[in-house]
Design a protein around this motif. Structure first.
Motif, PDB file in Angstrom:
ATOM      1  N   ASP A 227      -3.585   1.267  10.779  1.00  0.00           N
ATOM      2  CA  ASP A 227      -3.945   2.093   9.871  1.00  0.00           C
ATOM      3  C   ASP A 227      -4.059   3.584  10.305  1.00  0.00           C
ATOM      4  O   ASP A 227      -5.233   4.379  10.164  1.00  0.00           O
ATOM      5  CB  ASP A 227      -5.407   1.841   8.869  1.00  0.00           C
TER       6      ASP A 227
ATOM      7  N   GLN B 146       3.014   0.955  -0.960  1.00  0.00           N
ATOM      8  CA  GLN B 146       2.389  -0.483  -1.351  1.00  0.00           C
ATOM      9  C   GLN B 146       1.623  -0.232  -2.555  1.00  0.00           C
ATOM     10  O   GLN B 146       1.669  -1.057  -3.474  1.00  0.00           O
ATOM     11  CB  GLN B 146       1.257  -0.783  -0.106  1.00  0.00           C
TER      12      GLN B 146
ATOM     13  N   CYS C 139       3.835  -4.150  -3.530  1.00  0.00           N
ATOM     14  CA  CYS C 139       4.327  -5.017  -2.531  1.00  0.00           C
ATOM     15  C   CYS C 139       3.597  -4.865  -1.089  1.00  0.00           C
ATOM     16  O   CYS C 139       3.475  -3.504  -0.702  1.00  0.00           O
ATOM     17  CB  CYS C 139       5.972  -4.739  -2.346  1.00  0.00           C
ATOM     18  N   SER C 140       3.019  -5.679  -0.837  1.00  0.00           N
ATOM     19  CA  SER C 140       2.661  -5.638   0.650  1.00  0.00           C
ATOM     20  C   SER C 140       3.686  -5.721   1.712  1.00  0.00           C
ATOM     21  O   SER C 140       3.255  -5.265   2.919  1.00  0.00           O
ATOM     22  CB  SER C 140       1.583  -6.847   0.651  1.00  0.00           C
ATOM     23  N   ASP C 141       4.532  -6.428   1.615  1.00  0.00           N
ATOM     24  CA  ASP C 141       5.717  -6.481   2.579  1.00  0.00           C
ATOM     25  C   ASP C 141       6.537  -5.254   2.420  1.00  0.00           C
ATOM     26  O   ASP C 141       7.248  -4.913   1.234  1.00  0.00           O
ATOM     27  CB  ASP C 141       6.578  -7.754   2.457  1.00  0.00           C
TER      28      ASP C 141
ATOM     29  N   MET D  18       0.551  -8.811   4.922  1.00  0.00           N
ATOM     30  CA  MET D  18       1.676  -8.149   5.104  1.00  0.00           C
ATOM     31  C   MET D  18       2.630  -8.292   6.122  1.00  0.00           C
ATOM     32  O   MET D  18       2.126  -8.678   7.307  1.00  0.00           O
ATOM     33  CB  MET D  18       0.790  -6.775   5.569  1.00  0.00           C
ATOM     34  N   ARG D  19       3.820  -8.164   5.875  1.00  0.00           N
ATOM     35  CA  ARG D  19       4.856  -8.323   6.839  1.00  0.00           C
ATOM     36  C   ARG D  19       5.751  -7.117   6.952  1.00  0.00           C
ATOM     37  O   ARG D  19       6.078  -6.465   6.036  1.00  0.00           O
ATOM     38  CB  ARG D  19       5.556  -9.486   6.620  1.00  0.00           C
ATOM     39  N   ILE D  20       6.000  -6.657   8.362  1.00  0.00           N
ATOM     40  CA  ILE D  20       7.010  -5.796   8.374  1.00  0.00           C
ATOM     41  C   ILE D  20       8.448  -5.998   8.976  1.00  0.00           C
ATOM     42  O   ILE D  20       8.346  -6.695   9.830  1.00  0.00           O
ATOM     43  CB  ILE D  20       6.259  -4.465   9.408  1.00  0.00           C
TER      44      ILE D  20
ATOM     45  N   TYR E  61       3.527   4.140   4.015  1.00  0.00           N
ATOM     46  CA  TYR E  61       3.381   2.746   3.747  1.00  0.00           C
ATOM     47  C   TYR E  61       2.521   2.511   2.604  1.00  0.00           C
ATOM     48  O   TYR E  61       2.446   1.715   1.687  1.00  0.00           O
ATOM     49  CB  TYR E  61       2.939   1.963   4.817  1.00  0.00           C
ATOM     50  N   ARG E  62       1.186   3.065   2.829  1.00  0.00           N
ATOM     51  CA  ARG E  62       0.239   3.002   1.929  1.00  0.00           C
ATOM     52  C   ARG E  62       0.315   3.160   0.237  1.00  0.00           C
ATOM     53  O   ARG E  62       0.161   2.612  -0.421  1.00  0.00           O
ATOM     54  CB  ARG E  62      -1.236   3.638   2.266  1.00  0.00           C
TER      55      ARG E  62
ATOM     56  N   ARG F 202      -0.310  -1.009  11.164  1.00  0.00           N
ATOM     57  CA  ARG F 202      -1.263  -2.034  11.264  1.00  0.00           C
ATOM     58  C   ARG F 202      -2.604  -1.536  11.715  1.00  0.00           C
ATOM     59  O   ARG F 202      -3.464  -2.221  11.349  1.00  0.00           O
ATOM     60  CB  ARG F 202      -0.859  -3.252  12.263  1.00  0.00           C
TER      61      ARG F 202
END
Length: 320
Positions: free
Chosen positions: A239, A212, A217-219, A1-3, A208-209, A237
């Motif tokens: 959670d 995703q 997409c994880s990014d 995962m990238r933000i 975000y979850r 990050r």
């Protein structure tokens, strides 16, 4: 995962990039767009909009800043991309998503989504112009008036040589109105093989979850969500389902003071009040304290008095 911290013209400038990346959790920034029109830009323009070029293309916290270009002439875009890399840009991002009327009237941003062949020419020219080890990415919306060319535009970007594509899950006509159509990002992801980054309506770790899960997409790229809640990347990050404004407001106040000091140094006095008011107003989405502070600063324009208000608020928090 990238933000990724999204580019937001007139909002997320180098000052805010510095402060937000210093909090932690952000992997990559994208600069405000550098507009390319009619000429090869001098180094001074790049340095003014992306001063991180003079410190290795990174914020002081070490977060790389991709330099974003906006324009419609493939040759000029390529020349300016090459110059940006010479000046230290760690990567080039291409803007095919800006919805501003003034930009679109000049054949820039989202209007180009009506011309997939032009998008291909621009990406291809830029990819050829910069060294192979310098990443070239693009950001697009789902379309201009509608979504009929979404897949075609994504494929044009991939076939032209971009390594990454960020998709803002709305059309230009949809603007920033919810919802974001994350399911369309999943369709694009299925159609191309390069990395796809999801963008749009991520305000919380729960968002975000869900993004995703729907987009696959994880990014993720976040703009307004990170400006309204500067701790969002850390919370994603960790959670954490909800923000805790009573705990993070005390941590945020020194950043507001720092922001005030920086913009006072970098901007004319007449712009300082507007920049501080702008950020505080966006913070009020999550922080009730920001709403109260906004009421105090909305009519105060003297930089010294603005700083005094921030210092008094910090003292009040410490005494509580």
């Amino acid at each position: 995962m990238r933000i990724f911290l999204a580019p937001m013209e007139g909002v997320v400038d180098f000052t805010l990039r510095e402060l937000l990346t210093g909090i932690g959790g952000i992997d990559v920034c994208v600069s405000e767009f550098v507009r390319v029109s009619g000429s090869l830009l001098p180094a001074s323009v790049f340095h003014r909009l992306v001063p991180e070029l003079q410190q290795g293309g990174k914020t002081l916290s070490g977060t790389p800043v991709l330099l974003q270009l906006l324009g419609s002439e493939a040759g000029l875009m390529a020349e300016n991309a090459a110059r940006a890399v010479e000046l230290g840009a760690p990567g080039i991002d291409l803007n095919f998503g800006c919805p501003a009327k003034t930009v679109n009237k000049s054949r820039g941003g989202a209007i180009l989504l009506n011309e997939p062949e032009v998008i291909h020419q621009i990406v291809s020219a830029v990819r050829r112009a910069v060294p192979a080890d310098v990443p070239v990415s693009a950001k697009m919306r789902l379309g201009y008036l509608d979504k009929t060319l979404a897949i075609e535009n994504a494929c044009a970007i991939e076939s032209a040589g971009a390594g990454t594509l960020t998709v803002h899950a709305r059309t230009k006509t949809e603007g920033y109105r919810p919802p974001a159509h994350w399911e369309w990002i999943a369709r694009i992801r299925e159609a191309i093989s390069i990395t796809v980054i999801a963008n749009g309506e991520v305000w919380t770790a729960d968002d975000y979850r869900r993004c995703q899960a729907v987009s696959q997409c994880s990014d993720v790229m976040i703009g307004r969500g990170l400006v309204a809640n500067p701790f969002l990347a850390r919370q994603i990050r960790a959670d954490m389902p909800l923000i805790m404004p009573e705990q993070t407001w005390a941590e945020l106040l020194p950043l507001l003071s720092d922001f005030h000091s920086r913009v006072t140094q970098d901007l004319s006095i007449r712009h300082v009040h507007g920049r501080l008011k702008q950020w505080v107003q966006m913070l009020s989405r999550y922080y009730p304290q920001a709403k109260d502070l906004f009421q105090l600063i909305r009519t105060e324009t003297c930089p010294e008095q603005l700083l005094n208000l921030l210092q008094k608020e910090q003292a009040r928090i410490l005494a509580a």
